[in-house]
Scaffold this motif. Structure first.
Motif, PDB file in Angstrom:
ATOM      1  N   THR A 238     -13.252   0.889   4.012  1.00 20.99           N
ATOM      2  CA  THR A 238     -12.699  -0.343   4.562  1.00 20.99           C
ATOM      3  C   THR A 238     -13.818  -1.306   4.947  1.00 20.99           C
ATOM      4  O   THR A 238     -13.738  -2.509   4.693  1.00 20.99           O
ATOM      5  CB  THR A 238     -11.817  -0.040   5.798  1.00 20.99           C
ATOM      6  OG1 THR A 238     -10.809   0.908   5.426  1.00 20.99           O
ATOM      7  CG2 THR A 238     -11.147  -1.310   6.307  1.00 20.99           C
TER       8      THR A 238
ATOM      9  N   SER B 142      -8.336  -4.153   1.794  1.00 23.76           N
ATOM     10  CA  SER B 142      -9.524  -4.405   2.611  1.00 23.76           C
ATOM     11  C   SER B 142     -10.278  -5.641   2.129  1.00 23.76           C
ATOM     12  O   SER B 142     -10.718  -6.472   2.936  1.00 23.76           O
ATOM     13  CB  SER B 142     -10.451  -3.187   2.576  1.00 23.76           C
ATOM     14  OG  SER B 142      -9.790  -2.038   3.049  1.00 23.76           O
TER      15      SER B 142
ATOM     16  N   SER C   5      -3.782   0.206   6.812  1.00 21.04           N
ATOM     17  CA  SER C   5      -4.019   1.508   6.175  1.00 21.04           C
ATOM     18  C   SER C   5      -3.422   2.646   6.997  1.00 21.04           C
ATOM     19  O   SER C   5      -2.808   3.569   6.447  1.00 21.04           O
ATOM     20  CB  SER C   5      -5.524   1.728   5.987  1.00 21.04           C
ATOM     21  OG  SER C   5      -6.073   0.783   5.100  1.00 21.04           O
TER      22      SER C   5
ATOM     23  N   ARG D 224      -6.024   0.734  -1.247  1.00 22.26           N
ATOM     24  CA  ARG D 224      -6.521   0.242   0.033  1.00 22.26           C
ATOM     25  C   ARG D 224      -7.718  -0.682  -0.149  1.00 22.26           C
ATOM     26  O   ARG D 224      -7.950  -1.559   0.682  1.00 22.26           O
ATOM     27  CB  ARG D 224      -6.939   1.412   0.930  1.00 22.26           C
ATOM     28  CG  ARG D 224      -5.835   2.254   1.469  1.00 22.26           C
ATOM     29  CD  ARG D 224      -6.350   3.239   2.496  1.00 22.26           C
ATOM     30  NE  ARG D 224      -7.462   4.027   2.006  1.00 22.26           N
ATOM     31  CZ  ARG D 224      -8.726   3.838   2.345  1.00 22.26           C
ATOM     32  NH1 ARG D 224      -9.066   2.867   3.173  1.00 22.26           N
ATOM     33  NH2 ARG D 224      -9.691   4.612   1.849  1.00 22.26           N
TER      34      ARG D 224
ATOM     35  N   ASN E  63      -4.621   7.780  -2.772  1.00 25.68           N
ATOM     36  CA  ASN E  63      -4.305   7.806  -1.354  1.00 25.68           C
ATOM     37  C   ASN E  63      -2.818   8.083  -1.127  1.00 25.68           C
ATOM     38  O   ASN E  63      -2.434   8.889  -0.283  1.00 25.68           O
ATOM     39  CB  ASN E  63      -4.706   6.468  -0.727  1.00 25.68           C
ATOM     40  CG  ASN E  63      -4.432   6.419   0.761  1.00 25.68           C
ATOM     41  OD1 ASN E  63      -4.993   7.177   1.536  1.00 25.68           O
ATOM     42  ND2 ASN E  63      -3.551   5.521   1.163  1.00 25.68           N
TER      43      ASN E  63
ATOM     44  N   TYR F  18     -10.947   6.525   6.627  1.00 21.54           N
ATOM     45  CA  TYR F  18     -10.726   5.223   5.989  1.00 21.54           C
ATOM     46  C   TYR F  18     -11.847   4.228   6.309  1.00 21.54           C
ATOM     47  O   TYR F  18     -12.025   3.238   5.595  1.00 21.54           O
ATOM     48  CB  TYR F  18      -9.409   4.613   6.472  1.00 21.54           C
ATOM     49  CG  TYR F  18      -8.158   5.228   5.897  1.00 21.54           C
ATOM     50  CD1 TYR F  18      -8.171   5.911   4.688  1.00 21.54           C
ATOM     51  CD2 TYR F  18      -6.938   5.112   6.570  1.00 21.54           C
ATOM     52  CE1 TYR F  18      -7.015   6.465   4.169  1.00 21.54           C
ATOM     53  CE2 TYR F  18      -5.775   5.659   6.051  1.00 21.54           C
ATOM     54  CZ  TYR F  18      -5.815   6.333   4.852  1.00 21.54           C
ATOM     55  OH  TYR F  18      -4.669   6.875   4.331  1.00 21.54           O
TER      56      TYR F  18
ATOM     57  N   ALA G 105       0.828  -1.208   0.000  1.00 17.61           N
ATOM     58  CA  ALA G 105       0.000   0.000   0.000  1.00 17.61           C
ATOM     59  C   ALA G 105       0.865   1.261   0.000  1.00 17.61           C
ATOM     60  O   ALA G 105       0.490   2.278  -0.575  1.00 17.61           O
ATOM     61  CB  ALA G 105      -0.936   0.005   1.204  1.00 17.61           C
TER      62      ALA G 105
END
Length: 231
Positions: free
Chosen positions: A177, A75, A95, A71, A148, A173, A65
Motif C-alpha cells: 500500500t 492504493s 483494503s 489492491r 487477495n 497490506y 476490491a
C-alpha cells in the motif's frame, strides 16, 4: 426435523455462496474493473468533494476490491486522489474493509457447506495456517503472488480464527500500500528516487515473506523429524 432444517440452511447458504462466486468470476472475466477506477472518474467524482469524495471513494474501492479489483490499483488511485498520507490511510481502510467483508461472507455462507462436501480442501488450508495463523498470514501477504480475494475466501471457509488472520492481513497490506500510494501521489521528489524507494519497499516485503516461508519450512521439518535416540 431440526436436523433437516439445519441441513436445508447449510445447503441454501452454500448454493448462494457458490452462485455468487460464479457471478463474481463472470464479472471479472467480462469486465475490466481497473477502467472504472481511473483518473477520469477520480477527477470528476472525487477531487474537490471533501468528505463526500472520501466516502464515495471508500465505498466504491471496497466494493470493487471485494469482487476482484487489485489492491494495488486502489492504493495507486488513492495516492493520486488524496496525496501520499491521505491516500495511504484511505487505501488501508478500503483494503481492511474488503478483507473483513469477504472473509465473513465466506465464513457465514459457505463454511458449513464446503466443510461438509470438500473437507480435504479445507484441511489443507487449516494445516497451513493453524500452526501459526498470524505468521502464516503475514507470509501470504508479504509475498507478491496469488490473489487477495481468493485468499480471503479460502481462509473464510477454513476454521482459522478471524482475529489473527485479519490483524496480520492489515499489517501485511502496509508495504505494498505504501509503494503504490507513493507512486500514485506524484509527490515532489525526483521520479527516479520515488520509483527506487518503491522498489526497495517492494523488495523488502518480498524478502520478509521469503524469510517467513523458510521459517515455516524449518518448523514443519522439525516437527515431522523423528526424535533421535528413540526406542
Amino acid at each position: 426435523m431440526a436436523d433437516d432444517a439445519s441441513d436445508a440452511r447449510v445447503l441454501s447458504r452454500g448454493l448462494v455462496f457458490l452462485g455468487s462466486m460464479i457471478l463474481v468470476a463472470s464479472v471479472i472475466r467480462s469486465s475490466r474493473l481497473g477502467l472504472v477506477f481511473d483518473k477520469t472518474w477520480i477527477d470528476s467524482q472525487i477531487l474537490g468533494q471533501g468528505f463526500r469524495g472520501e466516502l464515495i471513494f471508500l465505498v466504491v474501492a471496497t466494493t470493487l476490491a471485494s469482487i476482484g479489483l487489485p489492491r494495488q490499483i486502489v492504493s495507486f488511485t488513492a495516492g493520486y486522489a488524496f496525496g501520499f498520507v491521505g491516500g495511504l490511510l484511505l487505501a488501508m481502510v478500503a483494503s481492511v474493509w474488503m478483507c473483513v467483508a469477504t472473509f465473513f461472507y465466506a465464513r457465514f455462507l459457505g463454511r458449513a457447506f464446503v466443510a461438509r462436501h470438500f473437507a480435504n480442501k479445507v484441511r489443507r488450508v487449516d494445516a497451513f495456517l493453524n500452526h501459526n495463523p498470524f505468521a502464516m498470514t503475514l507470509l501470504i501477504r508479504f509475498l507478491p503472488v496469488g490473489s487477495n480475494l481468493t485468499t480471503n475466501l479460502a481462509v473464510g471457509l477454513s476454521s482459522v480464527r478471524p482475529t489473527p488472520f485479519l490483524a496480520a492481513s492489515a499489517l501485511g497490506y502496509v508495504p505494498q500500500t505504501v509503494v503504490f500510494a507513493l507512486l500514485g501521489s506524484g509527490i515532489e521528489v525526483d521520479s527516479a528516487l520515488r520509483t527506487g524507494l518503491s522498489l526497495v519497499l517492494f523488495t523488502v516485503s518480498a524478502l520478509l515473506g521469503l524469510y517467513l516461508y523458510r521459517r515455516h519450512r524449518h518448523d514443519v521439518t522439525a516437527m515431522t523429524r523423528p526424535e533421535e535416540g528413540g526406542a
